[in-house]
Design a protein around this motif. Structure first.
Motif, PDB file in Angstrom:
ATOM      1  N   VAL A  42       4.410   8.346   4.490  1.00 27.30           N
ATOM      2  CA  VAL A  42       3.392   8.971   5.333  1.00 27.30           C
ATOM      3  C   VAL A  42       2.449   9.750   4.429  1.00 27.30           C
ATOM      4  O   VAL A  42       2.772  10.061   3.284  1.00 27.30           O
ATOM      5  CB  VAL A  42       4.010   9.915   6.402  1.00 27.30           C
ATOM      6  N   LYS A  43       1.293  10.078   4.952  1.00 26.32           N
ATOM      7  CA  LYS A  43       0.273  10.765   4.177  1.00 26.32           C
ATOM      8  C   LYS A  43       0.805  12.090   3.627  1.00 26.32           C
ATOM      9  O   LYS A  43       1.443  12.859   4.335  1.00 26.32           O
ATOM     10  CB  LYS A  43      -0.964  11.017   5.045  1.00 26.32           C
ATOM     11  N   ASN A  44       0.558  12.316   2.320  1.00 25.62           N
ATOM     12  CA  ASN A  44       0.908  13.550   1.609  1.00 25.62           C
ATOM     13  C   ASN A  44       2.400  13.704   1.314  1.00 25.62           C
ATOM     14  O   ASN A  44       2.806  14.684   0.703  1.00 25.62           O
ATOM     15  CB  ASN A  44       0.425  14.799   2.355  1.00 25.62           C
ATOM     16  N   TYR A  95       5.834  17.217  -0.860  1.00 30.92           N
ATOM     17  CA  TYR A  95       4.870  17.188   0.250  1.00 30.92           C
ATOM     18  C   TYR A  95       3.707  18.087  -0.111  1.00 30.92           C
ATOM     19  O   TYR A  95       3.869  19.281  -0.423  1.00 30.92           O
ATOM     20  CB  TYR A  95       5.506  17.663   1.555  1.00 30.92           C
ATOM     21  N   ASN A  96       2.505  17.528  -0.112  1.00 28.92           N
ATOM     22  CA  ASN A  96       1.287  18.286  -0.382  1.00 28.92           C
ATOM     23  C   ASN A  96       0.687  18.793   0.937  1.00 28.92           C
ATOM     24  O   ASN A  96       0.566  18.035   1.896  1.00 28.92           O
ATOM     25  CB  ASN A  96       0.271  17.417  -1.098  1.00 28.92           C
ATOM     26  N   LYS A 119       0.805  -1.222   0.000  1.00 24.02           N
ATOM     27  CA  LYS A 119       0.000   0.000   0.000  1.00 24.02           C
ATOM     28  C   LYS A 119       0.839   1.273   0.000  1.00 24.02           C
ATOM     29  O   LYS A 119       0.303   2.366  -0.201  1.00 24.02           O
ATOM     30  CB  LYS A 119      -0.935   0.010   1.210  1.00 24.02           C
ATOM     31  N   GLU A 120       2.164   1.178   0.214  1.00 22.07           N
ATOM     32  CA  GLU A 120       3.029   2.344   0.240  1.00 22.07           C
ATOM     33  C   GLU A 120       3.988   2.418  -0.936  1.00 22.07           C
ATOM     34  O   GLU A 120       4.569   3.465  -1.192  1.00 22.07           O
ATOM     35  CB  GLU A 120       3.859   2.363   1.547  1.00 22.07           C
ATOM     36  N   ASN A 134       5.390   6.093  -0.630  1.00 20.73           N
ATOM     37  CA  ASN A 134       4.549   7.012   0.130  1.00 20.73           C
ATOM     38  C   ASN A 134       4.572   6.615   1.613  1.00 20.73           C
ATOM     39  O   ASN A 134       3.660   5.966   2.109  1.00 20.73           O
ATOM     40  CB  ASN A 134       3.126   6.959  -0.429  1.00 20.73           C
TER      41      ASN A 134
END
Length: 407
Positions: A372-374, A405-406, A334-335, A370
Motif C-alpha cells: 500500500v502507499k507509503n 511507514y512514511n 508495480k509492487e 510495497n
C-alpha cells in the motif's frame, strides 16, 4: 427634505465602502479556496500565523530485524555496529559470539519543512530532521534512545546554508536496504550554491573540514587542526536514457602537535566520485559508480581508511584509496522489486604493518514489497569480507528485514 439631502451627501462614501468590502470578500474567498486546495494536495500542512509561511510535518516509523552471523559481541542496545552495515563493522574476531538476533526502531525519523514566499517571489525553504541514533539505550527494559540531528539547513535563491549531505556524495545509489562497502557518505555543515540549467545542475560548496589521520603505529585518530574548508563541486545531469553525477573534492589535511610527537605538517588531498543510472528493460535499471583519490579518507566507506598517515620519519602523507560498485534493480510488478549489488573497497597502505585494513567487499540480494502507499517491507541478505594487509581476513553474513511507514 434635509434628511434626504444628507443621505445623498453620504451615498458616494457608502458605495465606496461597499466596493472595498466586496473586494476584500473576493480576496478572502480566493485565499480560502487556495488553502482548501493545499489541504487536498498536502496532508500534514500547517499554515502559520504569517500567511506567507507554510509548515509541513512528516517522518518515518521503522522497525529493523537483524540476524547476524559473526556478531561484534558488544552489549545489546549500545551495539550500533551490529545495526549499521559498513566495512568498519565487520568484526575481526567474533569473540565467541557466532550469531545474534537484534531488533531496533532507531531508524525512525521526524522532519519539519517550511516554505516562505517573500514579496520578490523567490521561496525561502528550511528543513529540520532528527532520528534516534543520538545515544545508546539498553535492551533490558526501556530500549530508550535520544534524538540526533540529521539535517538542519535553509535554502534561498540557489544558496544552501546549514547541515546536510556533502556535494561529494551522490543521490544515485543501488536500491538495496544496505549500501555496498564503497558507499560515499558524509553529512556536515556547509555553504553551497547551485544553479540549474536545462537538464543539468552545477553546485559548489565549502564544507566542514576534519582530518582522519593514522599514526605510525597504525591507530586512526580524528584531528581537529584544520585551517581550510573542504571544497566540493558536483555536476548532475538527467537524460532520456538515465542520469549521472560527477563530483570533485579538494581538501587540506593537517596535524599540529598531536600524539605527543610534536609534529606540525600538512598535505593536500583530492578525489573524484562518478555515479550513473542507466534505464534498461521497462522500469529496470543499472547503477554503477567509481570513487577514488588521495586523502579522501573519511568520505569513503564510512572512514574505513585514513586520509593521511604519519610516517616513521614524521612526515604527513595522503593515502590513496578507491572503490566501486554495481547494482541492478528489477521490477517484478508495480509492487515488487528484486535488487542486487556488489561493492569493493581498496587502499594502498603507506605503512607496512600487517594489522591495518587493505580491502573489503560486499554482496547484496534484496527484495522490496510495497503493498500500500507509503508502506514498505524489505528483506536483504548481505555477505561481506574484510582483508588486512598481512592477509588475515574476516567475513560476515547478515539477514535484514525492515518494515517502514512514511507519514
Amino acid at each position: 427634505m434635509q434628511h434626504y439631502n444628507k443621505l445623498l451627501l453620504f451615498l458616494p462614501l457608502t458605495l465606496l465602502c461597499d466596493t472595498n468590502l466586496t473586494q476584500h470578500v473576493k480576496e478572502l474567498e480566493s485565499r480560502l479556496s487556495e488553502l482548501e486546495e493545499q489541504k487536498k494536495n498536502h496532508k500534514g500542512v500547517i499554515n502559520l500565523s504569517s500567511m506567507e509561511t507554510t509548515m509541513i510535518l512528516g517522518g518515518r516509523v521503522t522497525l529493523d530485524t537483524i540476524y547476524l552471523h559473526n556478531a561484534s559481541g558488544k552489549e545489546g542496545g549500545s551495539n550500533s555496529s551490529d545495526q549499521f552495515f559498513n566495512a568498519n563493522n565487520i568484526p575481526l574476531s567474533n569473540e565467541g559470539e557466532e550469531s545474534e538476533l537484534t531488533l531496533t526502531a532507531r531508524n525512525s525519523k521526524f522532519w519539519i519543512k517550511t516554505r516562505t514566499l517573500p514579496e520578490n517571489g523567490k521561496p525561502f525553504l528550511t528543513l529540520l530532521e532528527i532520528d534516534f541514533w543520538g545515544s545508546n539505550g539498553n535492551e533490558q527494559n526501556s530500549n530508550s534512545h535520544n534524538p540526533r540531528l540529521r539535517h538542519a539547513y535553509f535554502t534561498y535563491n540557489g544558496w544552501t546554508l546549514g547541515q546536510t549531505n556533502s556535494l561529494f556524495t551522490s543521490s544515485i545509489k543501488p536500491s538495496t536496504l544496505k549500501l555496498p562497502v564503497d558507499d560515499v557518505f558524509m553529512r556536515q555543515p556547509l555553504i553551497s550554491y547551485e544553479t540549474n540549467l536545462i537538464e543539468e545542475k552545477i553546485a559548489f560548496s565549502f564544507e566542514q573540514p576534519e582530518s582522519l589521520i593514522m599514526t605510525s603505529t597504525g591507530t586512526k585518530v580524528r584531528v581537529n587542526d584544520d585551517q581550510l574548508p573542504d571544497i566540493a563541486m558536483k555536476y548532475h545531469a538527467h537524460h532520456n536514457w538515465g542520469e549521472y553525477s560527477l563530483s570533485f573534492l579538494a581538501r587540506q589535511l593537517r596535524v599540529d602537535q598531536e600524539f605527543d610527537s610534536k609534529i606540525t605538517d600538512s598535505t593536500w588531498g583530492y578525489g573524484m566520485n562518478f555515479n550513473t543510472k542507466v534505464n534498461t528493460f521497462k522500469h529496470d535499471h543499472i547503477t554503477w559508480g567509481i570513487v577514488g583519490g588521495k586523502g579522501v579518507g573519511r568520505y569513503l566507506g564510512t572512514a574505513f581508511f585514513p586520509g593521511a598517515v604519519i610516517t616513521p620519519k614524521g612526515e604527513l602523507k595522503p593515502q590513496t584509496s578507491w572503490g566501486s560498485h554495481i547494482g541492478y534493480e528489477h521490477w517484478i510488478n508495480k509492487e515488487l522489486q528484486f535488487n542486487t549489488a556488489l561493492g569493493y573497497l581498496k587502499t594502498n597502505p603507506i605503512l607496512t604493518l600487517e594489522s591495518i585494513d587493505e580491502s573489503a567487499y560486499s554482496a547484496h540480494m534484496a527484495i522490496r514489497y510495497n503493498p500500500v502507499k507509503n508502506f514498505l517491507l524489505s528483506g536483504e541478505l548481505v555477505h561481506a569480507k574484510r582483508i588486512l594487509q598481512g592477509g588475515d581476513s574476516s567475513d560476515i553474513d547478515r539477514v535484514y528485514f525492515q518494515a517502514s511507514y512514511n507519514f
